[in-house]
Design an enzyme around this catalytic site. Structure first.
Site, PDB file in Angstrom:
ATOM      1  N   ASP A  66     -76.984-144.664 -97.858  1.00 16.93           N
ATOM      2  CA  ASP A  66     -78.205-143.800 -97.134  1.00 16.93           C
ATOM      3  C   ASP A  66     -78.393-142.847 -98.313  1.00 16.93           C
ATOM      4  O   ASP A  66     -78.283-142.855 -99.518  1.00 16.93           O
ATOM      5  CB  ASP A  66     -77.379-143.211 -95.938  1.00 16.93           C
ATOM      6  N   LYS A  88     -82.177-141.712 -94.069  1.00 17.48           N
ATOM      7  CA  LYS A  88     -82.832-140.944 -93.051  1.00 17.48           C
ATOM      8  C   LYS A  88     -82.999-139.375 -93.672  1.00 17.48           C
ATOM      9  O   LYS A  88     -82.166-138.880 -94.230  1.00 17.48           O
ATOM     10  CB  LYS A  88     -82.047-140.946 -91.606  1.00 17.48           C
ATOM     11  N   MET A 203     -75.622-129.246 -92.655  1.00 19.48           N
ATOM     12  CA  MET A 203     -77.011-129.596 -92.337  1.00 19.48           C
ATOM     13  C   MET A 203     -77.142-128.116 -91.474  1.00 19.48           C
ATOM     14  O   MET A 203     -78.045-128.084 -90.503  1.00 19.48           O
ATOM     15  CB  MET A 203     -77.100-130.480 -91.345  1.00 19.48           C
TER      16      MET A 203
HETATM   17  N1  SAH Z   1     -70.566-137.534 -94.545  1.00 18.13           N
HETATM   18  C1  SAH Z   1     -70.976-136.561 -95.421  1.00 18.13           C
HETATM   19  C2  SAH Z   1     -71.953-135.418 -94.465  1.00 18.13           C
HETATM   20  C3  SAH Z   1     -73.182-136.215 -94.010  1.00 18.13           C
HETATM   21  S1  SAH Z   1     -74.167-134.899 -93.430  1.00 18.13           S
HETATM   22  C4  SAH Z   1     -69.740-135.961 -95.809  1.00 18.13           C
HETATM   23  O1  SAH Z   1     -68.716-135.979 -95.504  1.00 18.13           O
HETATM   24  O2  SAH Z   1     -69.894-134.948 -96.758  1.00 18.13           O
HETATM   25  C5  SAH Z   1     -75.270-134.327 -94.350  1.00 18.13           C
HETATM   26  C6  SAH Z   1     -74.801-132.783 -94.954  1.00 18.13           C
HETATM   27  O3  SAH Z   1     -73.763-132.885 -95.804  1.00 18.13           O
HETATM   28  C7  SAH Z   1     -75.886-132.251 -95.671  1.00 18.13           C
HETATM   29  O4  SAH Z   1     -76.936-131.698 -94.992  1.00 18.13           O
HETATM   30  C8  SAH Z   1     -75.028-131.205 -96.330  1.00 18.13           C
HETATM   31  O5  SAH Z   1     -74.633-130.288 -95.581  1.00 18.13           O
HETATM   32  C9  SAH Z   1     -73.887-131.847 -96.753  1.00 18.13           C
HETATM   33  N2  SAH Z   1     -73.635-132.483 -98.073  1.00 18.13           N
HETATM   34  C10 SAH Z   1     -73.407-133.804 -98.314  1.00 18.13           C
HETATM   35  N3  SAH Z   1     -73.498-133.824 -99.686  1.00 18.13           N
HETATM   36  C11 SAH Z   1     -73.420-132.743-100.209  1.00 18.13           C
HETATM   37  C12 SAH Z   1     -73.663-132.245-101.482  1.00 18.13           C
HETATM   38  N4  SAH Z   1     -73.353-132.877-102.676  1.00 18.13           N
HETATM   39  N5  SAH Z   1     -73.607-130.906-101.636  1.00 18.13           N
HETATM   40  C13 SAH Z   1     -73.922-130.024-100.543  1.00 18.13           C
HETATM   41  N6  SAH Z   1     -73.770-130.587 -99.148  1.00 18.13           N
HETATM   42  C14 SAH Z   1     -73.685-131.836 -99.245  1.00 18.13           C
END
Ligand code: SAH
Length: 287
Positions: A66, A88, A203
């Site tokens: 993704d 997405k 998010m």
């Molecule tokens: N499954 C992922 C979250 C997916 S939802 C997890 O466990 O981290 C997507 C959100 O995750 C983004 O909008 C942001 O809020 C956060 N996110 C994912 N990777 C990130 C990163 N490297 N730095 C900051 N926020 C991150």
């Protein structure tokens, strides 16, 4: 209390093979044909992948990844493996979610070993629950490999401990937008405001002004610290600090990069002392 290693660990030497040769010799679960592994790749830095993630990358036929998977992580996939993008964009409705799930089923039925690679942890706002439901219904065998979630590991890269005995004994994780891309109506903001000293939001940048307002109406003080950690664990990580009462205008004026984790509460106070990653350590490409 002694902080040294336990007695039994003293003088222990690895006699076996080291490095990747040793990994090959370990009894990892077999990645069978026709299986799907839903794997969390961590927040971005390749060093934050798990050994099971690496094992899956060496033993799969196709990777369906993704948008949040760091391209540097894909470099660890065995050469010759097919890479399929199924990304997405955040904040938009997700008409393709079903298509992704059907694609996983199709690949598995074709006898492929399918690595479904997601950012962070697959079950933390990662739709891993939905995708595995489809697999279960289609009777496709699957395995879940958890990953380091951005809301914990990403904050650690900003020097923010997600719990601390002096600031919080509890933490709430929530998403700042729902499946329609709006601020989630199903979240009880009044309750959230009161329930936990620290609130970690995924998010949440887009609706931060509205969310901050709802939290203040729910009883949080306008001077409650807010830290926005963008691109956590990556070389271009950026950290911005504001307070709840100004969070909306701060985001409007500064447009912090995404993906970003937002943390509300006094967990951020530790950053002044614990910000290890800004101290030149980010030059290491692994993490
Ligand atoms: N499954 C992922 C979250 C997916 S939802 C997890 O466990 O981290 C997507 C959100 O995750 C983004 O909008 C942001 O809020 C956060 N996110 C994912 N990777 C990130 C990163 N490297 N730095 C900051 N926020 C991150």
């Amino acid at each position: 209390m002694s902080l040294g290693p336990p007695k039994s660990a003293q003088g222990f030497h690895h006699e076996a093979a080291s490095g990747f040769a040793r990994l090959d010799a370990e009894a990892f679960p077999v990645f069978h044909e026709g299986w799907v592994w839903l794997v969390g790749a961590g927040p971005g830095a390749p060093g934050l992948m798990s050994l099971l993630c690496y094992h899956a990358m060496q033993n799969c036929d196709v990777v369906v990844y993704d948008a949040l998977v760091n391209p540097d992580i894909l470099r660890w996939v065995k050469s010759g493996v097919v890479l399929e993008y199924a990304g997405k964009r955040g904040g938009k409705p997700s008409p393709v979610q079903q298509e992704i799930s059907y694609r996983l089923i199709e690949l598995a039925r074709a006898g492929k070993r399918v690595l479904r690679l997601k950012g962070g942890d697959p079950f933390m706002f990662g739709r891993g629950g939905e995708e595995s439901q489809y697999l279960a219904e289609a009777q496709i065998p699957f395995r879940i490999v958890p990953g380091i979630t951005a809301g914990v590991g990403g904050l650690a890269y900003a020097g923010i401990p997600v719990t601390h005995r002096d600031t919080n004994h509890s933490v709430i994780f929530l998403t700042g937008h729902d499946a329609t891309g709006k601020m989630p109506a199903s979240v009880n903001w009044q309750a959230v405001a009161k329930a936990s000293p620290v609130i970690v939001m995924y998010m949440a940048v887009k609706h931060l002004g509205e969310i901050a307002q709802a939290l203040i109406e729910g009883g949080r003080t306008p001077d409650d610290p807010v830290t926005i950690v963008s691109n956590a664990s990556l070389p271009h990580q950026v950290v911005n600090a504001t307070v709840l009462g100004q969070a909306g205008s701060f985001v409007a004026e500064n447009d912090p990069p995404t993906p970003a984790i937002v943390v509300v509460g006094h967990a951020s106070d530790w950053r002044g002392m614990l910000d290890w990653y800004s101290q030149g350590l980010r030059e290491n490409p692994i993490g």
